[in-house]
Write a protein that holds these residues in place. Structure first.
Motif, PDB file in Angstrom:
ATOM      1  N   ALA A  26       0.826  -1.208   0.000  1.00  0.00           N
ATOM      2  CA  ALA A  26       0.000   0.000   0.000  1.00  0.00           C
ATOM      3  C   ALA A  26       0.860   1.258   0.000  1.00  0.00           C
ATOM      4  CB  ALA A  26      -0.912  -0.003   1.225  1.00  0.00           C
ATOM      5  N   ASP A  27       0.433   2.272  -0.734  1.00  0.00           N
ATOM      6  CA  ASP A  27       1.167   3.536  -0.769  1.00  0.00           C
ATOM      7  C   ASP A  27       1.327   4.116   0.635  1.00  0.00           C
ATOM      8  OD1 ASP A  27       1.341   3.338  -3.495  1.00  0.00           O
ATOM      9  OD2 ASP A  27      -0.184   4.861  -3.919  1.00  0.00           O
ATOM     10  N   TYR A  28       0.329   3.903   1.478  1.00  0.00           N
ATOM     11  CA  TYR A  28       0.357   4.482   2.824  1.00  0.00           C
ATOM     12  C   TYR A  28       1.575   4.042   3.623  1.00  0.00           C
ATOM     13  CZ  TYR A  28      -0.998   5.392   7.677  1.00  0.00           C
ATOM     14  OH  TYR A  28      -1.017   5.789   8.984  1.00  0.00           O
ATOM     15  N   TYR A  29       2.062   2.847   3.362  1.00  0.00           N
ATOM     16  CA  TYR A  29       3.192   2.333   4.137  1.00  0.00           C
ATOM     17  C   TYR A  29       4.432   3.219   4.020  1.00  0.00           C
ATOM     18  CZ  TYR A  29       0.413  -2.006   4.199  1.00  0.00           C
ATOM     19  OH  TYR A  29      -0.581  -2.935   4.355  1.00  0.00           O
ATOM     20  N   SER A  30       4.551   3.949   2.925  1.00  0.00           N
ATOM     21  CA  SER A  30       5.736   4.794   2.715  1.00  0.00           C
ATOM     22  C   SER A  30       5.390   6.242   2.391  1.00  0.00           C
ATOM     23  CB  SER A  30       6.593   4.220   1.584  1.00  0.00           C
ATOM     24  OG  SER A  30       5.841   4.105   0.387  1.00  0.00           O
ATOM     25  N   ASP A  31       4.121   6.603   2.511  1.00  0.00           N
ATOM     26  CA  ASP A  31       3.663   7.946   2.133  1.00  0.00           C
ATOM     27  C   ASP A  31       4.133   8.971   3.161  1.00  0.00           C
ATOM     28  OD1 ASP A  31       2.302  10.240   1.393  1.00  0.00           O
ATOM     29  OD2 ASP A  31       0.455   9.182   0.896  1.00  0.00           O
ATOM     30  N   GLN A  32       5.011   9.878   2.735  1.00  0.00           N
ATOM     31  CA  GLN A  32       5.545  10.884   3.640  1.00  0.00           C
ATOM     32  C   GLN A  32       4.796  12.211   3.558  1.00  0.00           C
ATOM     33  OE1 GLN A  32       9.868  11.076   3.896  1.00  0.00           O
ATOM     34  NE2 GLN A  32      10.028   9.037   2.967  1.00  0.00           N
ATOM     35  N   SER A  33       3.653  12.212   2.883  1.00  0.00           N
ATOM     36  CA  SER A  33       2.842  13.426   2.849  1.00  0.00           C
ATOM     37  C   SER A  33       2.027  13.597   4.135  1.00  0.00           C
ATOM     38  CB  SER A  33       1.904  13.416   1.645  1.00  0.00           C
ATOM     39  OG  SER A  33       0.918  12.393   1.770  1.00  0.00           O
ATOM     40  N   PHE A  34       1.872  12.505   4.894  1.00  0.00           N
ATOM     41  CA  PHE A  34       1.222  12.593   6.195  1.00  0.00           C
ATOM     42  C   PHE A  34       2.162  13.240   7.199  1.00  0.00           C
ATOM     43  CE2 PHE A  34      -1.232   9.294   4.167  1.00  0.00           C
ATOM     44  CZ  PHE A  34      -2.503   9.409   4.705  1.00  0.00           C
ATOM     45  N   GLU A  35       1.590  13.832   8.236  1.00  0.00           N
ATOM     46  CA  GLU A  35       2.402  14.299   9.350  1.00  0.00           C
ATOM     47  C   GLU A  35       3.131  13.096   9.953  1.00  0.00           C
ATOM     48  OE1 GLU A  35       2.945  17.423  10.406  1.00  0.00           O
ATOM     49  OE2 GLU A  35       1.761  18.086   8.680  1.00  0.00           O
ATOM     50  N   PRO A  36       4.351  13.286  10.446  1.00  0.00           N
ATOM     51  CA  PRO A  36       5.110  12.140  10.962  1.00  0.00           C
ATOM     52  C   PRO A  36       4.347  11.274  11.957  1.00  0.00           C
ATOM     53  CG  PRO A  36       6.540  14.037  10.788  1.00  0.00           C
ATOM     54  CD  PRO A  36       5.149  14.511  10.448  1.00  0.00           C
ATOM     55  N   ALA A  37       3.587  11.886  12.856  1.00  0.00           N
ATOM     56  CA  ALA A  37       2.863  11.117  13.867  1.00  0.00           C
ATOM     57  C   ALA A  37       1.753  10.262  13.271  1.00  0.00           C
ATOM     58  CB  ALA A  37       2.269  12.050  14.921  1.00  0.00           C
ATOM     59  N   ASP A  38       1.348  10.577  12.032  1.00  0.00           N
ATOM     60  CA  ASP A  38       0.262   9.838  11.387  1.00  0.00           C
ATOM     61  C   ASP A  38       0.764   8.828  10.360  1.00  0.00           C
ATOM     62  OD1 ASP A  38      -1.639  11.318  12.794  1.00  0.00           O
ATOM     63  OD2 ASP A  38      -1.655  12.906  11.278  1.00  0.00           O
ATOM     64  N   ARG A  39       2.054   8.794  10.135  1.00  0.00           N
ATOM     65  CA  ARG A  39       2.597   7.874   9.140  1.00  0.00           C
ATOM     66  C   ARG A  39       2.573   6.445   9.657  1.00  0.00           C
ATOM     67  NH1 ARG A  39       7.823  11.609   7.423  1.00  0.00           N
ATOM     68  NH2 ARG A  39       6.566  13.389   6.726  1.00  0.00           N
ATOM     69  N   TYR A  40       2.534   5.532   8.714  1.00  0.00           N
ATOM     70  CA  TYR A  40       2.511   4.108   9.071  1.00  0.00           C
ATOM     71  C   TYR A  40       3.842   3.688   9.675  1.00  0.00           C
ATOM     72  CZ  TYR A  40       2.332  -0.958   8.615  1.00  0.00           C
ATOM     73  OH  TYR A  40       2.358  -2.293   8.887  1.00  0.00           O
ATOM     74  N   ILE A  41       3.764   2.932  10.760  1.00  0.00           N
ATOM     75  CA  ILE A  41       4.937   2.236  11.264  1.00  0.00           C
ATOM     76  C   ILE A  41       4.525   0.795  11.550  1.00  0.00           C
ATOM     77  CG2 ILE A  41       6.073   4.263  12.228  1.00  0.00           C
ATOM     78  CD1 ILE A  41       5.106   3.404  14.987  1.00  0.00           C
ATOM     79  N   PRO A  42       5.385  -0.169  11.278  1.00  0.00           N
ATOM     80  CA  PRO A  42       5.033  -1.567  11.540  1.00  0.00           C
ATOM     81  C   PRO A  42       4.704  -1.763  13.011  1.00  0.00           C
ATOM     82  CG  PRO A  42       7.017  -1.435  10.214  1.00  0.00           C
ATOM     83  CD  PRO A  42       6.715  -0.037  10.674  1.00  0.00           C
ATOM     84  N   VAL A  43       3.804  -2.685  13.258  1.00  0.00           N
ATOM     85  CA  VAL A  43       3.314  -2.855  14.618  1.00  0.00           C
ATOM     86  C   VAL A  43       4.417  -3.314  15.565  1.00  0.00           C
ATOM     87  CG1 VAL A  43       2.522  -5.233  14.290  1.00  0.00           C
ATOM     88  CG2 VAL A  43       1.329  -3.740  15.914  1.00  0.00           C
ATOM     89  N   ALA A  44       5.424  -4.012  15.074  1.00  0.00           N
ATOM     90  CA  ALA A  44       6.544  -4.406  15.934  1.00  0.00           C
ATOM     91  C   ALA A  44       7.295  -3.178  16.428  1.00  0.00           C
ATOM     92  CB  ALA A  44       7.488  -5.337  15.187  1.00  0.00           C
ATOM     93  N   LEU A  45       7.474  -2.193  15.557  1.00  0.00           N
ATOM     94  CA  LEU A  45       8.119  -0.954  15.972  1.00  0.00           C
ATOM     95  C   LEU A  45       7.238  -0.195  16.955  1.00  0.00           C
ATOM     96  CD1 LEU A  45      10.329   1.151  15.842  1.00  0.00           C
ATOM     97  CD2 LEU A  45       9.334   1.998  13.693  1.00  0.00           C
ATOM     98  N   ALA A  46       5.935  -0.163  16.703  1.00  0.00           N
ATOM     99  CA  ALA A  46       5.010   0.488  17.640  1.00  0.00           C
ATOM    100  C   ALA A  46       5.076  -0.172  19.009  1.00  0.00           C
ATOM    101  CB  ALA A  46       3.587   0.431  17.094  1.00  0.00           C
ATOM    102  N   ALA A  47       5.180  -1.495  19.029  1.00  0.00           N
ATOM    103  CA  ALA A  47       5.250  -2.211  20.304  1.00  0.00           C
ATOM    104  C   ALA A  47       6.539  -1.879  21.044  1.00  0.00           C
ATOM    105  CB  ALA A  47       5.149  -3.714  20.064  1.00  0.00           C
ATOM    106  N   ASP A  48       7.668  -1.823  20.329  1.00  0.00           N
ATOM    107  CA  ASP A  48       8.929  -1.487  20.983  1.00  0.00           C
ATOM    108  C   ASP A  48       8.915  -0.050  21.499  1.00  0.00           C
ATOM    109  OD1 ASP A  48      11.081  -3.016  21.751  1.00  0.00           O
ATOM    110  OD2 ASP A  48      11.983  -3.127  19.762  1.00  0.00           O
ATOM    111  N   LEU A  49       8.322   0.874  20.752  1.00  0.00           N
ATOM    112  CA  LEU A  49       8.183   2.244  21.231  1.00  0.00           C
ATOM    113  C   LEU A  49       7.325   2.304  22.486  1.00  0.00           C
ATOM    114  CD1 LEU A  49       7.651   4.128  17.843  1.00  0.00           C
ATOM    115  CD2 LEU A  49       9.584   4.424  19.399  1.00  0.00           C
ATOM    116  N   LEU A  50       6.240   1.535  22.482  1.00  0.00           N
ATOM    117  CA  LEU A  50       5.361   1.509  23.643  1.00  0.00           C
ATOM    118  C   LEU A  50       6.089   0.936  24.860  1.00  0.00           C
ATOM    119  CD1 LEU A  50       2.433   2.105  24.557  1.00  0.00           C
ATOM    120  CD2 LEU A  50       1.860  -0.243  23.903  1.00  0.00           C
TER     121      LEU A  50
END
Length: 384
Positions: free
Chosen positions: A130-154
């Motif tokens: 999906a384009d969303y996975y790498s779309d940098q037109s979103f604000e950084p906080a709204d960009r896609y990150i893999p759930v494993a990275l989200a879990a490590d951040l959490l």
């Protein structure tokens, strides 16, 4: 209007690799085997089914072309039945069940089948590109990150320690291994082909878990554009994450006249969103919402299936809600048995009903969460 679950079954789970135990199956074949099982177990006549809703995340290749419709045709459900394929990331299977509950409640359906399927051996994670996975037109906080990275951040933000995560990973593996010898906890698990067990369960020890290195630090470099300079203290090992697997789950949903002897009544269902960056917190919000709808407290719930998306949210559940852990994931969870994404919610519901039956319990709860802030939860009352 009361809504009932006539039956809910799940497939065994095979490793998501070319030589995995289910890799030669088809996605529609997995669900078809579960339709056969629900009919053979006496819950339905397939000629009465008027709706099929399936969750599936990777809707390309073997899972493309409207997998619910393909399944309907291959399984010879009535021509007049509707078919729906949905993607709500890792909550998809539970969302599908919630949509079936809503359809029956609204009078749009009389007997629905709902659940999900995912064959990661054939359609890898993020294969839709999906384009969303790498779309940098979103604000950084709204960009896609893999759930494993989200879990490590959490884990970093909430100071979830590696020791906390390893203890829960070991608990999941131990309980899953023990459950393989407990027929009551496997009553609704369906053998597929020659595979008669959950293939990813592995023997381990606290010492082996502690020795494993952090595994997901490289994702912070790959998705640096979404982190806006935030640094990562990687903590999770691969043992703190669910293995990729193939699998399916399916529930029969209907009204009071749909089943002679339903297994459970749906008490409440809820979905919600959450912060996209703290994506795995949405399950907590959905759980709080469904408990409020039901007028129940957590200590009134006899069995809980809390999705082990990773060890991080599971650790936060134990820390912040202080549940009786003897009631939670009693046969192990996804860390041990694997995570076929679109099927997960339905698999957890099937596992829950077996656990309730084994304990002669009354109320059960499933909590699911997924990437970018999706969450769902359901409470059921056991009837038989």
């Amino acid at each position: 209007m009361d809504i009932f679950i006539g039956d809910c079954v799940r497939s065994v789970r095979g490793k998501a690799r070319p030589d995995g135990g289910l890799a030669e199956q088809t996605p529609y074949g997995l669900v078809g085997a579960l339709i056969d099982a629900v009919e053979q177990r006496g819950a339905i006549e397939r000629s009465d089914v008027d709706r099929l809703t399936l969750g599936c995340v990777g809707q390309v290749g073997a899972q493309g072309g409207h997998i619910a419709l393909t399944t309907k045709i291959a399984s010879r459900l009535p021509e007049t039945s509707s078919a729906h394929t949905i993607n709500n990331f890792c909550a998809s299977g539970l969302t599908a069940i919630g949509q079936a509950v809503a359809a029956v409640s609204a009078g749009q359906s009389e007997l629905a089948l709902a659940g999900g399927v995912e064959m990661l051996s054939q359609v890898p994670f993020m294969a839709d590109r999906a384009d969303y996975y790498s779309d940098q037109s979103f604000e950084p906080a709204d960009r896609y990150i893999p759930v494993a990275l989200a879990a490590d951040l959490l884990a970093m933000e909430q100071d979830v320690t590696r020791e906390e995560m390893d203890s829960l990973s070991y608990l999941s593996q131990s309980r899953a291994a023990n459950a393989e010898n407990d027929a009551a906890l496997l009553a609704s698990r369906i053998t597929i082909g020659n595979l008669d067990h959950d293939e990813a369960v592995r023997v381990t020890s606290p010492e082996k878990l502690a020795a494993m290195p952090p595994a997901f630090g490289g994702l912070a470099e790959q998705y640096a554009h979404a982190l806006s300079g935030q640094t990562l203290d990687p903590r999770m090992s691969v043992a703190n994450a669910p293995p990729m697997t193939d699998g399916a789950g399916l529930a029969a949903i209907g009204g009071a006249k749909s089943f002679l002897s339903p297994r459970a009544r749906v008490v409440a269902f809820a979905e919600t969103g959450a912060d996209a960056r703290q994506s795995l917190t949405a399950g907590f919000a959905a759980m709080d919402k469904v408990l409020a709808q039901a007028g129940l407290s957590l200590d009134q719930i006899d069995r809980i299936e809390f999705m082990e998306a990773f060890a991080v949210p599971y650790a936060l559940f134990r820390r912040n809600y202080q549940p009786d852990m003897d009631r939670v994931n009693v046969s192990g969870g996804h860390i041990a048995k694997g995570h076929p994404m679109g099927a997960t919610g339905a698999i957890l519901l099937s596992t829950l009903l077996d656990a309730l039956d084994a304990a002669d319990g009354k109320y059960g709860l499933v909590v699911a969460s997924g990437a970018q802030g999706v969450g769902a939860a359901i409470i059921v009352e056991r009837l038989s």
